[in-house]
Write a protein that holds these residues in place. Structure first.
Motif, short mmCIF file in Angstrom:
data_model
loop_
_atom_site.label_atom_id
_atom_site.label_comp_id
_atom_site.label_asym_id
_atom_site.label_seq_id
_atom_site.Cartn_x
_atom_site.Cartn_y
_atom_site.Cartn_z
N LEU A 251 0.82 -0.99 -0.19
CA LEU A 251 0.21 0.03 -0.01
C LEU A 251 0.86 1.39 0.07
CD1 LEU A 251 -2.84 1.43 -0.01
CD2 LEU A 251 -2.80 1.03 2.63
N ALA A 252 2.01 1.33 0.72
CA ALA A 252 2.79 2.33 0.84
C ALA A 252 3.38 2.79 -0.58
CB ALA A 252 3.76 2.27 1.96
N ALA A 253 4.03 1.33 -1.12
CA ALA A 253 4.60 1.57 -2.53
C ALA A 253 3.70 2.22 -3.37
CB ALA A 253 5.07 0.44 -2.81
N ALA A 254 2.27 1.81 -3.43
CA ALA A 254 1.29 2.04 -4.50
C ALA A 254 0.91 3.68 -4.17
CB ALA A 254 -0.05 1.47 -4.22
N GLU A 255 0.97 3.95 -2.93
CA GLU A 255 0.43 5.52 -2.59
C GLU A 255 1.81 6.17 -3.12
OE1 GLU A 255 -0.04 5.45 1.45
OE2 GLU A 255 -2.32 5.10 1.27
N ALA A 256 3.20 5.90 -2.90
CA ALA A 256 4.24 6.47 -3.42
C ALA A 256 4.20 6.60 -4.83
CB ALA A 256 5.63 5.87 -2.99
N GLN A 257 3.85 5.56 -5.53
CA GLN A 257 3.74 5.55 -7.05
C GLN A 257 2.75 6.56 -7.66
OE1 GLN A 257 5.70 4.15 -9.03
NE2 GLN A 257 4.72 4.44 -10.84
N VAL A 258 1.62 6.78 -6.85
CA VAL A 258 0.70 7.65 -7.24
C VAL A 258 1.34 9.19 -7.18
CG1 VAL A 258 -1.42 9.06 -6.28
CG2 VAL A 258 -1.37 6.37 -6.53
N LYS A 259 2.15 9.62 -6.05
CA LYS A 259 2.75 10.65 -5.90
C LYS A 259 3.47 11.21 -6.88
CE LYS A 259 2.06 11.02 -0.82
NZ LYS A 259 2.85 11.32 0.42
N VAL A 260 4.50 10.07 -7.27
CA VAL A 260 5.39 10.11 -8.28
C VAL A 260 4.77 10.36 -9.71
CG1 VAL A 260 7.15 8.97 -9.61
CG2 VAL A 260 7.16 8.87 -7.29
N LEU A 261 3.93 9.69 -9.98
CA LEU A 261 2.91 9.95 -11.26
C LEU A 261 2.30 11.12 -11.25
CD1 LEU A 261 1.62 6.31 -11.84
CD2 LEU A 261 3.49 7.54 -12.95
N THR A 262 1.58 11.73 -10.23
CA THR A 262 1.09 13.02 -10.24
C THR A 262 2.34 14.00 -10.34
OG1 THR A 262 -0.49 12.18 -8.50
CG2 THR A 262 -0.37 14.32 -8.76
N GLY A 263 3.45 13.91 -9.72
CA GLY A 263 4.23 14.85 -10.12
C GLY A 263 4.77 14.98 -11.61
N GLN A 264 4.91 13.62 -12.06
CA GLN A 264 5.15 13.54 -13.43
C GLN A 264 4.06 14.10 -14.55
OE1 GLN A 264 5.90 9.46 -14.03
NE2 GLN A 264 7.98 9.53 -13.32
N ALA A 265 2.87 14.10 -14.13
CA ALA A 265 1.78 14.39 -14.88
C ALA A 265 1.75 16.05 -14.79
CB ALA A 265 0.44 14.05 -14.25
N GLY A 266 2.18 16.53 -13.63
CA GLY A 266 2.20 18.31 -13.48
C GLY A 266 3.45 18.68 -14.27
N ALA A 267 4.40 18.15 -14.35
CA ALA A 267 5.66 18.61 -15.20
C ALA A 267 5.32 18.53 -16.59
CB ALA A 267 6.80 17.55 -14.74
N ALA A 268 4.47 17.34 -16.94
CA ALA A 268 4.34 17.24 -18.25
C ALA A 268 3.29 18.15 -18.80
CB ALA A 268 3.64 15.88 -18.56
N THR A 269 2.34 18.59 -17.88
CA THR A 269 1.61 19.70 -18.19
C THR A 269 2.24 20.90 -18.47
OG1 THR A 269 -0.17 18.70 -16.98
CG2 THR A 269 -0.53 21.09 -17.34
N ASN A 270 3.14 21.20 -17.38
CA ASN A 270 4.00 22.45 -17.64
C ASN A 270 5.06 22.43 -19.08
OD1 ASN A 270 3.23 23.39 -15.37
ND2 ASN A 270 4.79 22.48 -14.07
N GLN A 271 5.31 21.37 -19.17
CA GLN A 271 6.15 21.07 -20.60
C GLN A 271 4.96 21.38 -21.83
OE1 GLN A 271 7.79 17.24 -20.39
NE2 GLN A 271 9.45 17.93 -19.04
N VAL A 272 3.95 20.97 -21.58
CA VAL A 272 3.10 21.18 -22.83
C VAL A 272 2.66 22.56 -22.90
CG1 VAL A 272 0.83 20.97 -23.56
CG2 VAL A 272 1.81 19.01 -22.67
#
Length: 350
Positions: free
Chosen positions: A159-180
């Protein structure tokens, strides 16, 4: 009988010998400054409209044309480069947008994994608690309790690993939005550079057209059909714009300007017949008619018109220019030339 009526309907007329033949005389004027290379005409030579009269040195202007052509080629190449950069920028937007979409899809998958891990944790926690209760009742072994504890701890770690993955992907999505957003801004800038490059092409095209036009001015042609006169140039002479090189007396459009005394104008009207005698041909009478009367006396058009308010007034009979046109063109054997003196007799109606 008709002739008798015409003769009785006309008076003696008003006559003046203060009259000259006039014609349209076109000046030949260069539009560029250059040295004279070739002169193809001489005084009193007949020419047609468009005939080449003078050739000027065009070497400097040819170099300007070549420079303008090079500048145009460079500007067109810049447009090609700008368009390629614009296409690359659009492709970059698509790539970054795809990465952003993948990150967003990964977040959804990770969140589903989190929910699954939470359910697994609840299940393993309940199993551990049940095994611990059975151990207290000596209905389960210590091994089963340890296994249940291990399963619970593993589910918590998942569960902790899955929650950490959500945070990582959320950060990546935000960065990708900024890149767009950044990629779109860069694409807009590149698009503006394409527009500027296209404007530069139009500017250099105009410069090339101007250079070619100036080069064409080195060939001086006759502005009208007629006879060349007053030629005033030599080979090697440096001419300047506005300088009169020669004149062309145009064919076929002759008229007479007769300066009548103001006391002769009482009955003079437009359309009245005129007899014209040239000093050159004593026995030849040309026929014409009054076309117009000047709105002012000749003195009014002089460089220094008289001022009668000075106190030293002497009355002088003024003369008014009258334009007379030929009703029959002069014959080939009795040609008239501009500046010839003539006598005009206007036949006034009674």
């Amino acid at each position: 009988m008709l002739l008798a009526v015409l003769l009785t309907g006309c008076g003696a007329g008003q006559e003046t010998d203060n009259a000259q033949v006039q014609a349209d005389i076109s000046p030949v004027i260069p539009k560029v400054s250059a040295a004279v290379v070739v002169i193809r005409v001489s005084d009193n030579q007949r020419v047609r409209r468009g005939d080449t009269l003078v050739l000027l040195d065009d070497r400097d202007l040819k170099l300007r044309v070549e420079q303008a052509e090079i500048a145009l080629a460079q500007a067109r190449a810049n447009v090609v480069v700008a368009r390629k950069n614009s296409a690359a920028a659009r492709l970059g937007i698509a790539t970054v947008a795809s990465t952003s979409g993948a990150a967003t899809a990964g977040i959804a998958t990770a969140r589903a994994t989190v929910e699954s891990a939470r359910a697994r944790l609840r299940q393993t926690t309940q199993n551990f608690q049940r095994q611990a209760a059975l151990l207290a009742q000596q209905s389960a072994t210590q091994q089963s309790v340890d296994n249940a504890r291990a399963d619970r701890d593993g589910a918590a770690a998942s569960l902790a690993a899955a929650e950490a993955q959500v945070k990582v992907l959320t950060g990546q999505a935000g960065a990708a939005t900024n890149q767009v957003a950044t990629a779109r801004s860069q694409a807009d800038i590149v698009g503006q550079s394409v527009t500027l490059a296209q404007l530069a092409v139009k500017q250099t095209e105009a410069a090339l057209a101007t250079a070619r036009l100036l080069e064409s001015y080195t060939v001086i042609t006759a502005p009208a059909s007629g006879v060349v006169s007053d030629r005033n140039l030599q080979v090697g002479q440096l001419v300047a714009p506005g300088q009169t090189l020669m004149k062309v007396a145009q064919d076929g459009n002759l008229w007479v300007v007769a300066n009548f005394k103001e006391t002769q104008l009482e009955k003079m009207k437009v359309g009245q017949p005129v007899e014209i005698k040239a000093d050159t041909y004593s026995d030849k009478v040309f026929q014409g008619k009054v076309q117009s009367l000047s709105p002012a006396t000749g003195a009014r058009y002089s460089l220094l018109p008289p001022d009668n308010a000075t106190g030293n007034f002497v009355k002088v009979t003024q003369r008014v220019p009258v334009k007379i046109v030929f009703t029959e063109p002069p014959a080939a054997d009795t040609p008239l030339r501009a500046g010839m003196s003539v006598t005009a007799n206007v036949k006034e109606s009674k």
